[in-house]
Design a protein around this motif. Structure first.
Motif, mmCIF file in Angstrom:
data_model
loop_
_atom_site.group_PDB
_atom_site.id
_atom_site.type_symbol
_atom_site.label_atom_id
_atom_site.label_comp_id
_atom_site.label_asym_id
_atom_site.label_seq_id
_atom_site.Cartn_x
_atom_site.Cartn_y
_atom_site.Cartn_z
ATOM 1 N N GLU A 229 0.828 -1.212 0.000
ATOM 2 C CA GLU A 229 0.000 0.000 0.000
ATOM 3 C C GLU A 229 0.862 1.261 0.000
ATOM 4 N N ALA A 230 1.957 1.234 0.738
ATOM 5 C CA ALA A 230 2.862 2.392 0.750
ATOM 6 C C ALA A 230 3.495 2.593 -0.624
ATOM 7 N N ILE A 231 3.892 1.488 -1.246
ATOM 8 C CA ILE A 231 4.479 1.573 -2.589
ATOM 9 C C ILE A 231 3.447 2.099 -3.587
ATOM 10 N N GLY A 232 2.241 1.544 -3.545
ATOM 11 C CA GLY A 232 1.191 1.985 -4.457
ATOM 12 C C GLY A 232 0.848 3.449 -4.289
ATOM 13 N N HIS A 234 2.805 5.880 -3.283
ATOM 14 C CA HIS A 234 3.841 6.770 -3.821
ATOM 15 C C HIS A 234 3.946 6.684 -5.341
ATOM 16 N N LEU A 235 3.720 5.500 -5.891
ATOM 17 C CA LEU A 235 3.800 5.353 -7.344
ATOM 18 C C LEU A 235 2.497 5.718 -8.038
ATOM 19 N N LYS A 236 1.427 5.878 -7.212
ATOM 20 C CA LYS A 236 0.092 6.169 -7.746
ATOM 21 C C LYS A 236 -0.364 5.069 -8.700
ATOM 22 N N VAL A 237 -0.179 3.820 -8.247
ATOM 23 C CA VAL A 237 -0.656 2.655 -8.993
ATOM 24 C C VAL A 237 -1.591 1.855 -8.096
ATOM 25 N N PRO A 238 -2.461 1.038 -8.681
ATOM 26 C CA PRO A 238 -3.370 0.220 -7.865
ATOM 27 C C PRO A 238 -2.604 -0.755 -6.972
ATOM 28 N N VAL A 239 -3.237 -1.151 -5.886
ATOM 29 C CA VAL A 239 -2.700 -2.160 -4.971
ATOM 30 C C VAL A 239 -3.594 -3.382 -5.084
ATOM 31 N N ALA A 240 -3.006 -4.553 -5.298
ATOM 32 C CA ALA A 240 -3.831 -5.728 -5.571
ATOM 33 C C ALA A 240 -3.212 -6.998 -5.013
ATOM 34 N N SER A 241 -4.079 -7.941 -4.708
ATOM 35 C CA SER A 241 -3.642 -9.262 -4.266
ATOM 36 C C SER A 241 -3.183 -10.088 -5.463
ATOM 37 N N ILE A 242 -2.061 -10.768 -5.286
ATOM 38 C CA ILE A 242 -1.554 -11.703 -6.288
ATOM 39 C C ILE A 242 -1.707 -13.106 -5.704
ATOM 40 N N PRO A 243 -2.475 -13.996 -6.346
ATOM 41 C CA PRO A 243 -2.612 -15.356 -5.808
ATOM 42 C C PRO A 243 -1.258 -16.031 -5.649
ATOM 43 N N ALA A 244 -1.117 -16.828 -4.618
ATOM 44 C CA ALA A 244 0.159 -17.502 -4.364
ATOM 45 C C ALA A 244 0.632 -18.297 -5.579
ATOM 46 N N ALA A 245 -0.313 -18.874 -6.329
ATOM 47 C CA ALA A 245 0.052 -19.667 -7.502
ATOM 48 C C ALA A 245 0.708 -18.813 -8.588
ATOM 49 N N ASP A 246 0.449 -17.505 -8.553
ATOM 50 C CA ASP A 246 1.004 -16.608 -9.569
ATOM 51 C C ASP A 246 2.167 -15.774 -9.046
ATOM 52 N N ALA A 247 2.570 -16.007 -7.796
ATOM 53 C CA ALA A 247 3.583 -15.154 -7.161
ATOM 54 C C ALA A 247 4.915 -15.207 -7.895
#
Length: 298
Positions: A229-232, A234-247
């Protein structure tokens, strides 16, 4: 005290060097290049030329010192097992050089995977087949050979200006993907410590010469979602969950580490060494903005 350091020109090592010099110690740093040697000299250290594969240089540096700090590691994630074997041989050379002397040997380690899913403490021992475990065990074996050996276990996030570690990598991934990701629900926790607080912990470890493990941990565990969330923000990009299978596909080699729940305590270390972290926490450091400045390198 005359202290021999490997990795003295690195991100953590340069802070340790400054800390030792300010405390009045004489420092000798291992340098594999002219640039590293010049940096060490400028910082007030003497130079021992060599690298981690030059065992004679390691033994010579350690033998002439009152204490040894081993921070260097070859971070080649494409052949991590080979890097770990080099590290184990380096630890053996350093420890053998001061065997029977009662001198302190402080070796860098980490807390990731030390006690997955619960708060790791200084009393936990590394188990399993993690490649660096052999080097950790080698370090501890010198306590039975007349050396005051200790592991300084660092947080996975040692942060501050000039950081080139995991957090800058996460920022680069977020920039490239257009999304600041976290894995599954983002509840996995990462400990953190500012590089200057980590440096004071290392200094105290070599001065006081405890045996066993100490933890350079200022923040016990920050949820990875909070970091994303802190990264998003500052970069002004969405914050999203990445499934573990796609990590792995999304984060590359970081996928394995970013999903680990690896909280760790430093309560024993604070009492044993009288260590009190005073520098900004990770999120406050991110909010200063320098991690997002292309000219900062961090």
């Amino acid at each position: 005290m005359r202290v021999f350091i490997t990795g003295a020109s690195g991100f953590i090592g340069s802070a340790v060097l400054q800390e030792l010099v300010r405390a009045g110690h004489q420092v000798v740093g291992l340098a594999r290049s002219e640039a590293s040697a010049a940096a060490l000299t400028a910082a007030g250290a003497q130079v021992q030329r060599g690298d981690l594969e030059d065992l004679d240089a390691l033994r010579a540096g350690a033998a002439s010192a009152d204490g040894v700090i081993h921070l260097a590691f070859i971070h080649d994630f494409s052949n991590f097992a080979a890097s770990a074997r080099t590290d184990e041989r380096a630890v053996q050379a350093l420890g053998t050089a001061i065997e029977g002397s009662g001198k302190p040997l402080v070796v860098a380690s980490g807390v990731i995977a030390l006690a997955p899913g619960r708060v790791a403490t200084e009393r936990d021992e590394a188990t399993g087949s993690f490649p660096r475990t052999a080097g950790m065990r080698m370090t501890m074996s010198f306590n039975e050979r007349g050396v005051r050996a200790s592991l300084v276990r660092f947080a996975p996030t040692v942060h501050g200006r000039g950081d080139h570690g995991f957090v800058p990598a996460l920022i680069a991934i977020a920039r490239a993907k257009g999304v600041a990701g976290y894995i599954d629900d983002g509840s996995s926790r990462w400990p953190a410590v500012h590089r200057f607080d980590a440096a004071s912990c290392v200094r105290l470890a070599v001065e006081k010469g405890p045996t066993g493990a100490v933890h350079a941990i200022a923040e016990e565990g920050i949820p990875t979602r909070t970091i994303a969330e802190a990264i998003g923000r500052h970069l002004k990009v969405p914050v999203a969950s990445i499934p573990a299978a796609d990590a792995a596909a999304h984060f590359g080699f970081l996928g394995e580490f970013f999903g680990m729940d690896s909280p760790a305590s430093s309560a024993v270390t604070r009492e044993l060494l009288d260590w009190n972290p005073v520098h900004p926490g990770l999120i406050a450091d991110l909010d200063e903005g320098h991690y997002f400045d292309a000219n900062d390198g961090g």
